[in-house]
Design a protein around this motif. Structure first.
Motif, short mmCIF file in Angstrom:
data_model
loop_
_atom_site.label_atom_id
_atom_site.label_comp_id
_atom_site.label_asym_id
_atom_site.label_seq_id
_atom_site.Cartn_x
_atom_site.Cartn_y
_atom_site.Cartn_z
N LEU A 1 0.88 -1.29 -0.06
CA LEU A 1 0.02 -0.06 -0.16
C LEU A 1 0.88 1.17 0.00
N PHE A 2 0.38 2.23 -0.73
CA PHE A 2 1.19 3.54 -0.61
C PHE A 2 0.09 4.49 -0.72
N HIS A 3 0.35 5.86 0.01
CA HIS A 3 -0.55 6.90 -0.14
C HIS A 3 0.04 8.23 -0.23
N GLY A 4 -0.52 9.11 -0.65
CA GLY A 4 0.01 10.65 -0.68
C GLY A 4 -1.07 11.31 -1.13
N SER A 5 -0.59 12.59 -1.45
CA SER A 5 -1.57 13.81 -1.95
C SER A 5 -2.06 13.24 -3.36
N THR A 6 -3.21 13.45 -3.49
CA THR A 6 -4.04 13.75 -4.82
C THR A 6 -3.23 14.29 -5.89
N GLY A 7 -2.39 15.44 -5.49
CA GLY A 7 -1.52 16.33 -6.28
C GLY A 7 -0.27 15.80 -6.81
N SER A 8 0.11 14.69 -5.93
CA SER A 8 1.43 14.27 -6.44
C SER A 8 1.50 13.62 -7.85
N ARG A 9 2.47 14.04 -8.59
CA ARG A 9 2.51 13.57 -10.13
C ARG A 9 2.81 12.08 -10.29
N TRP A 10 3.73 11.75 -9.30
CA TRP A 10 4.38 10.26 -9.32
C TRP A 10 3.20 9.51 -9.09
N LEU A 11 2.41 9.71 -8.01
CA LEU A 11 1.20 9.00 -7.65
C LEU A 11 0.06 8.80 -8.59
N ARG A 12 0.11 9.99 -9.05
CA ARG A 12 -1.12 10.18 -10.30
C ARG A 12 -0.65 9.09 -11.38
N ALA A 13 0.65 9.11 -11.66
CA ALA A 13 1.17 8.39 -12.76
C ALA A 13 1.10 6.74 -12.43
N LEU A 14 1.14 6.58 -11.33
CA LEU A 14 0.98 5.29 -11.04
C LEU A 14 -0.39 4.85 -11.07
N ALA A 15 -1.48 5.84 -10.72
CA ALA A 15 -2.79 5.74 -10.77
C ALA A 15 -3.31 5.25 -12.11
N ALA A 16 -2.51 5.82 -12.89
CA ALA A 16 -3.10 5.85 -14.38
C ALA A 16 -2.58 4.65 -14.86
N GLY A 17 -1.59 3.70 -14.30
CA GLY A 17 -1.11 2.50 -14.90
C GLY A 17 0.17 2.44 -15.33
N ALA A 18 1.03 3.23 -14.73
CA ALA A 18 2.45 3.29 -15.14
C ALA A 18 3.28 1.99 -14.49
N ASP A 19 4.13 1.41 -15.21
CA ASP A 19 4.81 0.46 -14.75
C ASP A 19 5.75 1.07 -13.58
N VAL A 20 5.82 0.00 -12.57
CA VAL A 20 6.67 0.54 -11.20
C VAL A 20 7.65 -0.49 -10.84
N CYS A 21 8.66 -0.10 -10.34
CA CYS A 21 9.75 -0.94 -9.57
C CYS A 21 9.81 -0.47 -8.15
N VAL A 22 9.60 -1.36 -7.13
CA VAL A 22 9.64 -0.84 -5.80
C VAL A 22 10.80 -1.51 -5.24
N THR A 23 11.72 -0.83 -4.36
CA THR A 23 12.66 -1.70 -3.69
C THR A 23 12.82 -1.35 -2.23
N VAL A 24 13.15 -2.27 -1.41
CA VAL A 24 13.30 -2.14 0.04
C VAL A 24 14.51 -2.85 0.19
N THR A 25 15.27 -2.27 1.46
CA THR A 25 16.76 -2.79 1.91
C THR A 25 16.83 -2.49 3.20
N ALA A 26 17.26 -3.78 3.73
CA ALA A 26 17.60 -3.71 5.18
C ALA A 26 19.04 -3.90 5.49
N LEU A 27 19.83 -2.94 5.93
CA LEU A 27 21.30 -2.88 6.07
C LEU A 27 21.67 -3.61 7.58
N ASP A 28 22.07 -4.78 7.65
CA ASP A 28 22.48 -5.49 8.82
C ASP A 28 23.85 -5.32 9.20
#
Length: 214
Positions: free
Chosen positions: A56-83
């Motif tokens: 899940l992601f959330h933010g302002s309806t005015g966010s350009r990148w969120l609007r792009a994702l809402a319109a169906g843009a391909d996305v790559c999400v990365t997460v990292t834990a440094l141990d």
């Protein structure tokens, strides 16, 4: 059906275990969201929450990148834990202990009750039990917030632990080698400067930080 990506190098560091992926996603608080906009590529650090088989992601309806994702843009999400840090006998063999994942796909927009539940999930993701302690979001706040979900269907999981692998010639030398663990801990709660007297630290914060009961 969910699928993992085939590694191009160091396959021993890859994992196809979904439980391990979920553990990482439930631990890390910030993801980096990458996508392509008309003016070029963009990577945004943002908070997220895992809700079963989706992020899940959330933010302002005015966010350009969120609007792009809402319109169906391909996305790559990365997460990292440094141990930790692997301290080798040479710079070439030095490295890090880490766990990381890349997730790919397209987001869908959540609305009405599903969006409201997702926002509560965000709150409890960071501070378990906090959503029940706060006032509900107003209609104005909900209208200003865009809530997206990314299905966990295509992903890559990689990790490195242990110690550096030094060549025998370096092991025979006099240089120290080992590892330095990295640990994250919550500190003492700090009250807001405008907090009215007599309001105690809530149970959610006490549980997270180990603060004593009043």
């Amino acid at each position: 059906m969910a699928r993992t990506l085939t590694p191009s190098r160091m396959p021993d560091r890859m994992s196809a275990d979904r439980a391990t992926l979920d553990e990482l996603l439930d631990e890390v608080l910030v993801a980096h969201v990458g996508l392509s906009l008309d003016e070029g590529p963009l990577v945004i650090p943002t908070g997220f929450a895992r809700d079963g088989d989706r992020l899940l992601f959330h933010g302002s309806t005015g966010s350009r990148w969120l609007r792009a994702l809402a319109a169906g843009a391909d996305v790559c999400v990365t997460v990292t834990a440094l141990d930790g840090i692997k301290v080798a006998r040479s710079g070439f063999e030095s490295g890090m202990r880490y766990r990381s994942a890349c997730l790919f796909g397209r987001c869908t927009v959540l609305v009405r009750d599903e969006a409201a539940r997702a926002l509560d999930r965000f709150v409890d993701r960071v501070l378990p039990g906090r959503a029940a302690e706060m006032r509900p979001s107003t209609a104005k706040e909900r209208a200003a917030t865009l809530v997206l979900a990314l299905p966990i269907t295509e992903w890559s999981l990689r990790s490195a632990d242990g110690f550096a692998t030094d060549p025998a010639s370096d092991v025979a030398g006099e240089t120290w080698a080992g590892a330095v663990p990295i640990r994250t801990a919550y500190g003492e709660p700090e009250p807001s400067p405008d907090l009215r007297p007599g309001i105690d630290v809530p149970p959610s914060v006490r549980a997270l930080t180990g603060a004593p009961r009043p």
